[in-house]
Design a protein around this motif. Structure first.
Motif, short mmCIF file in Angstrom:
data_model
loop_
_atom_site.label_atom_id
_atom_site.label_comp_id
_atom_site.label_asym_id
_atom_site.label_seq_id
_atom_site.Cartn_x
_atom_site.Cartn_y
_atom_site.Cartn_z
N CYS A 125 0.87 -1.17 0.00
CA CYS A 125 0.00 0.00 0.00
C CYS A 125 0.91 1.23 0.00
O CYS A 125 2.11 1.11 0.19
N GLU A 126 0.33 2.37 -0.20
CA GLU A 126 1.12 3.59 -0.17
C GLU A 126 1.54 3.87 1.27
O GLU A 126 0.74 3.78 2.19
N MET A 127 2.83 4.17 1.45
CA MET A 127 3.35 4.51 2.76
C MET A 127 4.36 5.64 2.60
O MET A 127 5.07 5.70 1.60
N ASP A 128 4.41 6.50 3.60
CA ASP A 128 5.38 7.59 3.54
C ASP A 128 6.76 7.07 3.95
O ASP A 128 6.92 5.94 4.41
N ALA A 129 7.77 7.91 3.77
CA ALA A 129 9.15 7.50 4.04
C ALA A 129 9.35 7.14 5.51
O ALA A 129 10.10 6.20 5.82
N ASP A 130 8.71 7.86 6.42
CA ASP A 130 8.86 7.56 7.84
C ASP A 130 8.33 6.17 8.18
O ASP A 130 8.95 5.44 8.95
N THR A 131 7.18 5.80 7.60
CA THR A 131 6.61 4.48 7.86
C THR A 131 7.51 3.40 7.31
O THR A 131 7.79 2.40 7.99
N TRP A 132 8.01 3.57 6.08
CA TRP A 132 8.92 2.59 5.51
C TRP A 132 10.21 2.51 6.32
O TRP A 132 10.77 1.44 6.53
N GLY A 133 10.69 3.65 6.80
CA GLY A 133 11.88 3.66 7.64
C GLY A 133 11.66 2.89 8.93
O GLY A 133 12.54 2.11 9.36
N GLU A 134 10.51 3.07 9.54
CA GLU A 134 10.17 2.33 10.77
C GLU A 134 10.10 0.83 10.50
O GLU A 134 10.65 0.02 11.25
N ILE A 135 9.47 0.46 9.40
CA ILE A 135 9.34 -0.96 9.04
C ILE A 135 10.71 -1.55 8.74
O ILE A 135 11.03 -2.66 9.19
N LEU A 136 11.55 -0.83 8.01
CA LEU A 136 12.89 -1.31 7.70
C LEU A 136 13.69 -1.52 8.99
O LEU A 136 14.36 -2.55 9.16
N GLN A 137 13.61 -0.59 9.91
CA GLN A 137 14.33 -0.72 11.18
C GLN A 137 13.82 -1.94 11.97
O GLN A 137 14.61 -2.69 12.55
N LEU A 138 12.52 -2.15 11.98
CA LEU A 138 11.97 -3.33 12.66
C LEU A 138 12.47 -4.62 12.02
O LEU A 138 12.78 -5.59 12.71
N GLU A 139 12.55 -4.63 10.68
CA GLU A 139 13.07 -5.81 9.98
C GLU A 139 14.55 -6.05 10.31
O GLU A 139 14.97 -7.19 10.51
N LEU A 140 15.32 -5.00 10.39
CA LEU A 140 16.74 -5.13 10.72
C LEU A 140 16.92 -5.63 12.15
O LEU A 140 17.87 -6.37 12.45
N ASP A 141 16.01 -5.25 13.03
CA ASP A 141 16.08 -5.67 14.44
C ASP A 141 15.60 -7.10 14.67
O ASP A 141 15.88 -7.68 15.70
N ARG A 142 14.90 -7.68 13.71
CA ARG A 142 14.38 -9.04 13.90
C ARG A 142 15.47 -10.07 13.80
O ARG A 142 16.38 -10.10 13.16
#
Length: 142
Positions: A125-142
């Motif tokens: 879905c459409e997401m802003d850069a902050d949301t994608w940044g948050e998701i990317l950080q969560l993925e890196l932390d997993r």
């Protein structure tokens, strides 16, 4: 608007009495009509007037039926929300559409797929850069 022609030939405008179809019906019939709507249509119906808004917003059973009929909701997320004591309407609104997809990304539903087939059709879905940044950080932390 009703145009009435008087005896002198003058035309006057008279507002016809409005009838509220949903709240005039017995509650069971109004709910039977509204439960057939999808989430966007139900939200639009709630914007029709204050009595519809109150009727739709305050009827938890209606939102439960909508939730059970909606194919776009992840039942696992809805159950998580219900276990926290959230009303059905809140569970639907948190997990429908882009909000639901973003929540799935944040919770790691799409992490580490073993193949392309493991990725669900509805994961973008459409997401802003902050949301994608948050998701990317969560993925890196997993």
């Amino acid at each position: 608007m009703v145009h009435v022609k008087g005896s002198g030939g003058q035309v006057s405008d008279t507002t016809a009495a409005s009838t509220d179809a949903i709240t005039c019906l017995p509650p069971e019939m109004g709910l039977a009509v509204l439960e057939q709507l999808d989430v966007p249509s139900l939200c639009r119906a709630a914007q029709t007037c204050s009595s519809w808004c109150e009727f739709i917003s305050d009827t938890d059973w209606l939102w439960k039926k909508v939730c059970q009929n909606c194919q776009d909701l992840d039942p696992q997320l809805v159950e998580m929300d219900r276990a926290e004591g959230l009303p059905w309407k809140v569970a639907v609104m948190r997990n429908y559409g882009a909000k639901g997809i973003q929540r799935q990304w944040r919770l790691g539903f799409f992490s580490r797929p073993s193949s392309y087939e493991d990725i669900p059709d509805r994961c973008m879905c459409e997401m802003d850069a902050d949301t994608w940044g948050e998701i990317l950080q969560l993925e890196l932390d997993r």
